[in-house]
Design an enzyme around this catalytic site. Structure first.
Site, PDB file in Angstrom:
ATOM      1  N   GLY A  44     113.082  59.083  36.216  1.00 15.83           N
ATOM      2  CA  GLY A  44     114.069  58.030  36.413  1.00 15.83           C
ATOM      3  C   GLY A  44     115.372  58.253  35.673  1.00 15.83           C
ATOM      4  O   GLY A  44     115.821  59.387  35.487  1.00 15.83           O
ATOM      5  N   HIS A  45     115.959  57.152  35.212  1.00 17.24           N
ATOM      6  CA  HIS A  45     117.299  57.140  34.625  1.00 17.24           C
ATOM      7  C   HIS A  45     117.381  57.950  33.337  1.00 17.24           C
ATOM      8  O   HIS A  45     118.376  58.618  33.076  1.00 17.24           O
ATOM      9  CB  HIS A  45     117.679  55.676  34.354  1.00 17.24           C
ATOM     10  CG  HIS A  45     119.092  55.460  33.930  1.00 17.24           C
ATOM     11  ND1 HIS A  45     120.170  55.832  34.703  1.00 17.24           N
ATOM     12  CD2 HIS A  45     119.613  54.879  32.808  1.00 17.24           C
ATOM     13  CE1 HIS A  45     121.296  55.494  34.084  1.00 17.24           C
ATOM     14  NE2 HIS A  45     120.984  54.924  32.932  1.00 17.24           N
TER      15      HIS A  45
END
Length: 315
Positions: A290-291
């Site tokens: 993810g981020h």
């Protein structure tokens, strides 16, 4: 986090250890934790490596601090001068209250620009993430001759990189009413920060709780939520500057590496792929996370960063 800042600040008043000294029993270069007074901001930063080596300036994003670069710093400090500041309103940096300091990306960049000047960082590569990206892009546009290379870990510069998750934020940009501001009140909260760390990660047990817990405590400080909502509103100025940033990429052709968590809920892979239009030689890599890609894939991303820097800064 005043008490912690005070203890760290006091520690920095002790006799300094030279950067050429190495940790006992380790081949890693010693990391130093320091403050630099920049106007009315006490910028906290992590520094390691030989100042005579090529410099890498690490710019974190939301919701993070220089702590996100901890493994990168230790891995690269044997060959590079690595400097990672906490932006105003983040980490251990001590900045004025809302209303006494302009919490905009233009002003954050001004502070970091002065920080680099005071540290005599005349030429440096930048590694950016999230909010650190527009700060880095603004530095690059202002001082193109200073930038030696760019690494972006989910730091966006193209509109196609913006996911649907930005829609309520874009509504706030268009109509910055109190109603639209309150609709984003969940954004600067510990729960939201934890979500940003684990969203898009297939096995959340590999995400250490340290970073999101620290940032959750920071954002819970009095007045911090409003500062973050101010910055979120001002992020529109970064998007407005995307064409200017892209012109810099086309005209200057800086060496660029993008290491991207492909399940980022805010910055989608097309935002990384778009660099190929402006920098055909850009190295774009995606990871199943993810981020905060470094939190889960640092073991594979950091060697790629090292290889990229060795190729372009030590050729």
């Amino acid at each position: 986090m005043t008490s912690e800042n005070t203890s760290i600040s006091a520690a920095t008043q002790e006799a300094p250890v030279t950067n050429t000294e190495q940790s006992s029993g380790s081949t890693a270069w010693q990391v130093h934790y320091r403050f630099e007074k920049v106007g009315d901001v006490d910028v906290f930063y992590r520094e390691a490596g030989d100042p005579a080596a090529p410099t890498l300036l690490l710019l974190h994003g939301f919701a993070a601090s220089s702590y996100m670069w901890r493994d990168v710093i230790e891995a690269l400090a044997d060959g590079y001068h690595v400097v990672a500041p906490d932006l105003p309103a983040f980490g251990f940096t001590q900045s004025p209250a809302r209303g006494e300091y302009e919490y905009t990306f233009a002003n954050l960049t001004k502070t970091i620009d002065r920080f680099t000047e005071q540290l005599k960082l005349d030429r440096y590569a930048i590694a950016v993430h999230d909010y650190g990206a527009p700060v880095g892009w603004r530095l690059a546009v202002t001082h193109p001759s200073k930038i030696t290379a760019i690494i972006s870990q989910n730091g966006n510069a193209y509109e196609e990189g913006l996911s649907k998750g930005w829609e309520p934020i874009q509504t706030y940009w268009k109509t910055p009413s109190q109603v639209n501001r309150e609709a984003l009140s969940d954004f600067p909260t510990p729960a939201s920060i934890k979500w940003q760390y684990v969203e898009g990660v297939s096995d959340t047990s590999v995400v250490a709780p340290d970073a999101y817990t620290l940032e959750g405590a920071q954002i819970s400080q009095p007045g911090m939520a409003d500062i973050q909502l101010d910055l979120l509103l001002d992020y529109a100025t970064n998007v407005a500057k995307y064409p200017e940033f892209q012109a810099y990429f086309r005209e200057q052709q800086p060496p660029l590496l993008a290491v991207w968590g492909k399940h980022d809920p805010f910055f989608m892979p097309p935002g990384a792929e778009a660099w190929k239009r402006d920098i055909p030689q850009a190295d774009i890599r995606f990871y199943d996370t993810g981020h905060f890609a470094l939190e889960t894939h640092g073991d594979v991303i950091i060697p790629v960063m090292r290889e990229f820097l060795d190729k372009h800064l030590k050729a």
